[in-house]
Design an enzyme around this catalytic site. Structure first.
Site, PDB file in Angstrom:
ATOM      1  N   GLY A  33      -5.246   2.394  -3.318  1.00  0.00           N
ATOM      2  CA  GLY A  33      -6.352   3.057  -3.596  1.00  0.00           C
ATOM      3  C   GLY A  33      -6.379   4.366  -4.583  1.00  0.00           C
ATOM      4  O   GLY A  33      -7.183   4.547  -5.288  1.00  0.00           O
ATOM      5  N   ASP A  43       0.854  -1.321  -0.022  1.00  0.00           N
ATOM      6  CA  ASP A  43       0.103  -0.009   0.109  1.00  0.00           C
ATOM      7  C   ASP A  43       0.852   1.306   0.059  1.00  0.00           C
ATOM      8  O   ASP A  43       2.123   1.058   0.455  1.00  0.00           O
ATOM      9  CB  ASP A  43      -1.022   0.011   1.344  1.00  0.00           C
ATOM     10  CG  ASP A  43      -1.531   0.999   1.285  1.00  0.00           C
ATOM     11  OD1 ASP A  43      -2.552   1.516   0.504  1.00  0.00           O
ATOM     12  OD2 ASP A  43      -1.630   2.004   2.563  1.00  0.00           O
ATOM     13  N   ASP A  96      -2.603  -0.347   6.064  1.00  0.00           N
ATOM     14  CA  ASP A  96      -2.972   0.530   7.276  1.00  0.00           C
ATOM     15  C   ASP A  96      -4.493   0.639   7.494  1.00  0.00           C
ATOM     16  O   ASP A  96      -4.823   1.168   8.382  1.00  0.00           O
ATOM     17  CB  ASP A  96      -2.169   1.924   7.105  1.00  0.00           C
ATOM     18  CG  ASP A  96      -2.793   2.569   6.224  1.00  0.00           C
ATOM     19  OD1 ASP A  96      -3.080   3.708   6.705  1.00  0.00           O
ATOM     20  OD2 ASP A  96      -2.811   2.425   5.198  1.00  0.00           O
ATOM     21  N   SER A  97      -5.128   0.104   6.061  1.00  0.00           N
ATOM     22  CA  SER A  97      -6.679   0.936   6.397  1.00  0.00           C
ATOM     23  C   SER A  97      -7.463  -0.321   5.800  1.00  0.00           C
ATOM     24  O   SER A  97      -7.094  -1.599   5.440  1.00  0.00           O
ATOM     25  CB  SER A  97      -6.621   1.996   5.400  1.00  0.00           C
ATOM     26  OG  SER A  97      -5.865   3.214   5.815  1.00  0.00           O
ATOM     27  N   LYS A 103      -8.414  -5.195  -3.224  1.00  0.00           N
ATOM     28  CA  LYS A 103      -6.921  -5.405  -3.336  1.00  0.00           C
ATOM     29  C   LYS A 103      -6.782  -7.147  -3.179  1.00  0.00           C
ATOM     30  O   LYS A 103      -5.763  -7.479  -4.078  1.00  0.00           O
ATOM     31  CB  LYS A 103      -6.178  -4.869  -2.473  1.00  0.00           C
ATOM     32  CG  LYS A 103      -6.057  -3.339  -2.503  1.00  0.00           C
ATOM     33  CD  LYS A 103      -5.114  -2.769  -1.220  1.00  0.00           C
ATOM     34  CE  LYS A 103      -5.161  -1.191  -1.499  1.00  0.00           C
ATOM     35  NZ  LYS A 103      -4.260  -0.537  -0.584  1.00  0.00           N
TER      36      LYS A 103
END
Length: 250
Positions: free
Chosen positions: A49, A14, A199-200, A176
């Site tokens: 993203g 990411d 992280d999200s 993902k």
């Protein structure tokens, strides 16, 4: 829990909140350890993203000419500029999502194949574009929760976030994780040989599906809970630490 002692062939990174620090920069330490992973034969894949135009310069800075996952898996690239698969979000849903954003008076943005569009720069003719993702942003978390409750009942949406202050929407089935499964078919490896770092909430499916799922020290608590291990934060070279300790085990 996955076994963290196996040999890993694919590393999915990411970007925001993970590889990038809070100034959207890649530290020299992270660059060095990504380079070491590549030299060791690991395929390093940007998994973000972000849309392709804003993800590409980061891949180029790292010297990567490898597959890319953009807009949360809405686009899978065989290599930079070579699209493998693109999954669109119906324009009718884009229009409805925008109506909700206007009603709640929150900032919003969306990706089409033509670029990024937002509250300040929207498009007049939504049906003419191929849409990939829509997002809401607000630091008023209860408002985001109200929006989430409203759209949770819709069919055909994959809902995640890339920070506690946003909601991101793709077409159902886009993540993902599903993108990484497709990359594994392309590369001839198994999901057990994949390491995912994030992280999200838009990382959580990949973290759960991979052979080793790593959460950043700054990750949302739900992501940490889903991960096999937690590394240092994005301001403390957490990606470098993860590569050193778990991917290359030096």
């Amino acid at each position: 829990m996955a076994d963290a002692t196996g040999k890993y062939k694919l590393l999915a990174l990411d970007l925001d909140g993970t590889l990038l620090n809070d100034r959207s920069e890649i530290s020299e330490t992270n660059i060095e350890w990504v380079r070491r992973a590549v030299e060791a034969g690991v395929t390093v894949c940007v998994s973000t993203g972000r849309g392709f135009p804003s993800a590409l310069p980061i891949a180029e800075q790292l010297g990567l000419y490898t597959p890319m996952i953009t807009v949360n898996g809405g686009e899978i690239w065989t290599k930079p500029h070579e699209i493998h698969r693109r999954t669109l979000l119906d324009w009718e849903k884009i229009a409805r999502l925008r109506e909700i954003a206007l009603r709640y008076n929150v900032w919003y943005w969306a990706y089409s194949t033509g670029g990024i569009h937002n509250k300040e720069q929207w498009v007049d003719d939504v049906p003419t574009l191929d849409w990939l993702k829509f997002g809401f942003y607000s630091e008023d978390v209860p408002v985001l929760q109200d929006i989430l409750r409203e759209i949770n009942d819709w069919e055909g949406l994959e809902i995640s976030n890339s920070s506690p202050y946003n909601i991101e929407i793709n077409a159902m089935g886009v993540s993902k994780a599903t993108a990484l499964m497709e990359l594994c078919k392309m590369l001839g490896c198994e999901m057990s040989e994949v390491v995912s770092i994030g992280d999200s909430l838009n990382d959580i499916a990949a973290i759960r599906a991979s052979g080793l799922g790593i959460a950043m020290g700054n990750a949302q608590e739900e992501v940490k809970f889903a991960a096999n291990v937690v590394t240092a934060s994005n301001t403390e070279d957490g990606v470098a630490e993860a590569i050193r300790q778990y991917v290359l085990r030096t």
